[in-house]
Design a protein around this motif. Structure first.
Motif, short mmCIF file in Angstrom:
data_model
loop_
_atom_site.label_atom_id
_atom_site.label_comp_id
_atom_site.label_asym_id
_atom_site.label_seq_id
_atom_site.Cartn_x
_atom_site.Cartn_y
_atom_site.Cartn_z
N LEU A 1 88.38 67.84 36.41
CA LEU A 1 89.07 67.51 37.66
C LEU A 1 88.07 67.57 38.81
CD1 LEU A 1 92.43 69.47 37.27
CD2 LEU A 1 92.09 67.00 37.10
N PRO A 2 88.16 66.62 39.74
CA PRO A 2 87.19 66.60 40.85
C PRO A 2 87.39 67.77 41.81
CG PRO A 2 88.86 64.92 41.17
CD PRO A 2 89.11 65.52 39.81
N ALA A 3 86.35 68.04 42.57
CA ALA A 3 86.41 69.09 43.59
C ALA A 3 87.34 68.66 44.72
CB ALA A 3 85.02 69.37 44.13
N LEU A 4 87.95 69.61 45.37
CA LEU A 4 88.80 69.33 46.52
C LEU A 4 87.94 69.16 47.77
CD1 LEU A 4 91.64 71.95 45.94
CD2 LEU A 4 91.65 69.52 45.35
N PRO A 5 88.30 68.22 48.62
CA PRO A 5 87.53 68.07 49.87
C PRO A 5 87.81 69.23 50.84
CG PRO A 5 89.26 66.39 49.73
CD PRO A 5 89.32 67.20 48.46
N GLU A 6 86.87 69.48 51.69
CA GLU A 6 87.05 70.50 52.72
C GLU A 6 88.26 70.14 53.57
OE1 GLU A 6 84.51 72.47 56.38
OE2 GLU A 6 83.45 71.57 54.69
N GLY A 7 89.06 71.12 53.94
CA GLY A 7 90.24 70.90 54.76
C GLY A 7 91.52 70.67 53.95
N THR A 8 91.43 70.69 52.62
CA THR A 8 92.62 70.50 51.79
C THR A 8 93.55 71.69 51.95
OG1 THR A 8 91.45 69.17 50.15
CG2 THR A 8 93.45 70.27 49.41
N THR A 9 94.82 71.41 52.20
CA THR A 9 95.83 72.47 52.31
C THR A 9 96.91 72.35 51.25
OG1 THR A 9 97.14 71.19 53.89
CG2 THR A 9 95.49 72.72 54.80
N HIS A 10 97.12 71.12 50.72
CA HIS A 10 98.14 70.87 49.71
C HIS A 10 97.54 70.06 48.57
CE1 HIS A 10 100.56 71.50 53.38
NE2 HIS A 10 101.34 72.16 52.55
N VAL A 11 97.96 70.38 47.36
CA VAL A 11 97.47 69.70 46.17
C VAL A 11 98.66 69.27 45.33
CG1 VAL A 11 96.17 70.02 44.01
CG2 VAL A 11 95.29 70.97 46.15
N ARG A 12 98.51 68.13 44.66
CA ARG A 12 99.55 67.67 43.74
C ARG A 12 98.90 67.29 42.41
NH1 ARG A 12 102.45 62.86 45.98
NH2 ARG A 12 100.82 61.68 44.95
N LEU A 13 99.45 67.83 41.34
CA LEU A 13 99.06 67.45 39.99
C LEU A 13 100.19 66.61 39.41
CD1 LEU A 13 97.67 70.87 38.69
CD2 LEU A 13 96.33 68.79 39.11
N ASP A 14 99.87 65.41 38.95
CA ASP A 14 100.84 64.52 38.31
C ASP A 14 100.49 64.42 36.84
OD1 ASP A 14 102.54 63.44 40.54
OD2 ASP A 14 100.57 62.86 41.30
N PHE A 15 101.42 64.85 36.00
CA PHE A 15 101.24 64.83 34.55
C PHE A 15 102.06 63.68 33.97
CE2 PHE A 15 100.88 69.18 36.04
CZ PHE A 15 99.74 69.66 35.39
N GLU A 16 101.42 62.76 33.26
CA GLU A 16 102.10 61.63 32.64
C GLU A 16 102.58 62.05 31.25
OE1 GLU A 16 99.71 58.08 32.93
OE2 GLU A 16 99.19 58.55 35.01
N THR A 17 103.77 62.62 31.19
CA THR A 17 104.27 63.24 29.95
C THR A 17 104.94 62.26 29.00
OG1 THR A 17 106.29 63.88 31.10
CG2 THR A 17 104.51 65.50 31.03
N GLU A 18 105.45 61.14 29.50
CA GLU A 18 106.20 60.22 28.65
C GLU A 18 105.34 59.69 27.50
OE1 GLU A 18 109.58 56.97 29.33
OE2 GLU A 18 107.75 56.58 30.45
N ALA A 19 104.13 59.26 27.80
CA ALA A 19 103.24 58.73 26.75
C ALA A 19 102.93 59.82 25.72
CB ALA A 19 101.96 58.20 27.37
N TYR A 20 102.74 61.05 26.18
CA TYR A 20 102.48 62.16 25.25
C TYR A 20 103.64 62.32 24.27
CZ TYR A 20 102.22 66.85 23.38
OH TYR A 20 102.22 67.92 22.53
N PHE A 21 104.86 62.38 24.79
CA PHE A 21 106.00 62.58 23.90
C PHE A 21 106.28 61.36 23.03
CE2 PHE A 21 107.17 66.09 26.83
CZ PHE A 21 107.13 67.10 25.88
N HIS A 22 105.94 60.19 23.53
CA HIS A 22 106.12 58.98 22.73
C HIS A 22 105.19 58.99 21.51
CE1 HIS A 22 107.29 54.91 21.82
NE2 HIS A 22 106.02 54.55 21.79
#
Length: 136
Positions: free
Chosen positions: A56-77
């Motif tokens: 995962l890439p480094a966060l830029p300076e000044g980051t206050t909020h982060v979001r992780l999006d997991f694409e689970t449908e393909a995994y379960f399929h």
């Protein structure tokens, strides 16, 4: 990489329906500098055989909020849980399995970060639910 001015993020996924890491799940990392700023996608990765995203890439300076999006449908399929579905079907009030095998086709986790700290966010996943926590 964690410094005094940036935070860092890592994650891993455990498929609790089989008690094993979830491999090959695509994960996107986004960040913003405040609650009203737009999200900026920093990069995408996929979990390895241990269920971890090592790049995962480094966060830029000044980051206050982060979001992780997991694409689970393909995994379960691709990882049908026929034993889990058979057990669920045997229960009178169990939800019917979906074509994709996932009730949640994607999971989005948003959290606040503090500069200089590392944030490990494990995802415990199964076809009908998930849980997350701040790990170490």
């Amino acid at each position: 990489m964690s410094t005094e001015t940036t935070a860092s993020v890592s994650t891993h996924i455990l498929d609790t329906s089989v008690g094993r890491p979830a491999a090959s799940v695509v994960v996107s990392l986004s960040a913003r500098g405040g609650g009203r700023e737009p999200w900026v996608v920093l990069g995408r990765s996929a979990t390895d055989t241990d269920g971890r995203c090592e790049d995962l890439p480094a966060l830029p300076e000044g980051t206050t909020h982060v979001r992780l999006d997991f694409e689970t449908e393909a995994y379960f399929h691709t990882h049908s849980h026929s034993d889990t579905h058979s057990q669920a079907e045997a229960q009178q009030d169990a939800p019917a399995p979906r074509d994709s095998g996932a009730f949640f086709p994607e999971v989005a986790i948003t959290f606040a970060v503090t500069p200089g700290e590392h944030f490990h966010v494990p995802l415990l996943l199964n076809p009908f639910g998930y849980s997350v926590y701040r790990g170490s």
